[in-house]
Design an enzyme around this catalytic site. Structure first.
Site, PDB file in Angstrom:
ATOM      1  N   HIS A  15       0.829  -1.202   0.000  1.00  0.00           N
ATOM      2  CA  HIS A  15       0.000   0.000   0.000  1.00  0.00           C
ATOM      3  C   HIS A  15       0.866   1.257   0.000  1.00  0.00           C
ATOM      4  CE1 HIS A  15      -0.394   0.755   4.663  1.00  0.00           C
ATOM      5  NE2 HIS A  15       0.842   0.607   4.282  1.00  0.00           N
ATOM      6  N   CYS A  34       5.496   6.110   4.627  1.00  0.00           N
ATOM      7  CA  CYS A  34       4.317   5.404   4.091  1.00  0.00           C
ATOM      8  C   CYS A  34       3.802   6.054   2.820  1.00  0.00           C
ATOM      9  CB  CYS A  34       3.220   5.340   5.143  1.00  0.00           C
ATOM     10  SG  CYS A  34       3.689   4.321   6.541  1.00  0.00           S
ATOM     11  N   HIS A  40       4.916   0.009  -0.397  1.00  0.00           N
ATOM     12  CA  HIS A  40       5.670  -0.866   0.506  1.00  0.00           C
ATOM     13  C   HIS A  40       4.707  -1.927   1.023  1.00  0.00           C
ATOM     14  CE1 HIS A  40       3.800   2.056   3.211  1.00  0.00           C
ATOM     15  NE2 HIS A  40       3.790   1.077   4.097  1.00  0.00           N
ATOM     16  N   HIS A  42       3.279  -5.088   3.800  1.00  0.00           N
ATOM     17  CA  HIS A  42       3.124  -5.544   5.184  1.00  0.00           C
ATOM     18  C   HIS A  42       2.672  -6.996   5.181  1.00  0.00           C
ATOM     19  CE1 HIS A  42       3.480  -1.641   7.162  1.00  0.00           C
ATOM     20  NE2 HIS A  42       2.732  -1.129   6.189  1.00  0.00           N
ATOM     21  N   ASP A  80      -4.898 -10.780  -0.530  1.00  0.00           N
ATOM     22  CA  ASP A  80      -3.565 -11.391  -0.448  1.00  0.00           C
ATOM     23  C   ASP A  80      -2.771 -11.188  -1.735  1.00  0.00           C
ATOM     24  OD1 ASP A  80      -1.508 -12.812   0.861  1.00  0.00           O
ATOM     25  OD2 ASP A  80      -2.096 -14.656  -0.172  1.00  0.00           O
ATOM     26  N   HIS A  81      -1.522 -10.726  -1.573  1.00  0.00           N
ATOM     27  CA  HIS A  81      -0.617 -10.448  -2.689  1.00  0.00           C
ATOM     28  C   HIS A  81      -1.178  -9.396  -3.650  1.00  0.00           C
ATOM     29  CE1 HIS A  81       1.481 -13.873  -1.051  1.00  0.00           C
ATOM     30  NE2 HIS A  81       2.522 -13.562  -1.801  1.00  0.00           N
ATOM     31  N   GLU A 125      -0.870  -4.661  11.628  1.00  0.00           N
ATOM     32  CA  GLU A 125      -0.111  -4.218  10.451  1.00  0.00           C
ATOM     33  C   GLU A 125       1.367  -4.564  10.642  1.00  0.00           C
ATOM     34  OE1 GLU A 125      -1.033  -0.649   7.710  1.00  0.00           O
ATOM     35  OE2 GLU A 125       0.377   0.088   9.213  1.00  0.00           O
TER      36      GLU A 125
HETATM   37 NI    NI Z   1       2.453   0.789   5.591  1.00  0.00          NI
END
Ligand code: NI
Length: 136
Positions: A15, A34, A40, A42, A80-81, A125
């Protein structure tokens, strides 16, 4: 007599936190790293908790197989992914903060569960940063 049953799940996703209507400088000031334009990732972990009466016939609050399948369809298959900003429609106009993600997950799962069951979602997160939403 109400009992809470919980199941853990996880998904990996990318995100970027920013607002289109703010300058890069303002986004940088508020969201820091961010706001990286290259995104990036998580390793999100979640705990889905369902509270309700124990069914007299089955002895279950909810069949864990049913809960597992709802988590798979509404959360894992959806997120996911994925790049949350680009690939997940709910975040086209909504900043994918942990707070907003947990509300989106709650709303998607709430729609699949019987109304006599209460739902609470905790979303990690990072191992140390987590948010909780139960519809209030
Ligand atoms: Ni983040």
């Amino acid at each position: 007599m109400k009992v809470t049953v919980s199941r853990k799940a996880h998904f990996n996703a990318a995100h970027r936190l920013y607002r289109k209507d703010w300058s890069f400088e303002k986004n940088d000031e508020i969201f820091g790293k961010c706001n990286n334009p290259n995104f990036h990732g998580h390793n999100y972990e979640l705990i889905v908790s369902v509270t309700g009466e124990i069914d007299e016939d089955t002895g279950y609050v909810i069949d864990m197989k049913i809960l597992k399948d709802i988590i798979k369809s509404e959360v894992e298959d959806a997120f996911d992914h994925k790049n949350l900003n680009i690939e997940v429609p709910e975040f086209k106009e909504l900043n994918p903060t942990a707070e907003n993600i947990v509300v989106v997950i709650y709303n998607k799962m709430r729609a699949k569960l019987s109304l006599n069951l209460d739902l609470e979602i905790t979303l990690y997160e990072t191992p140390r940063n987590f948010v909780t939403y139960s519809g209030n």
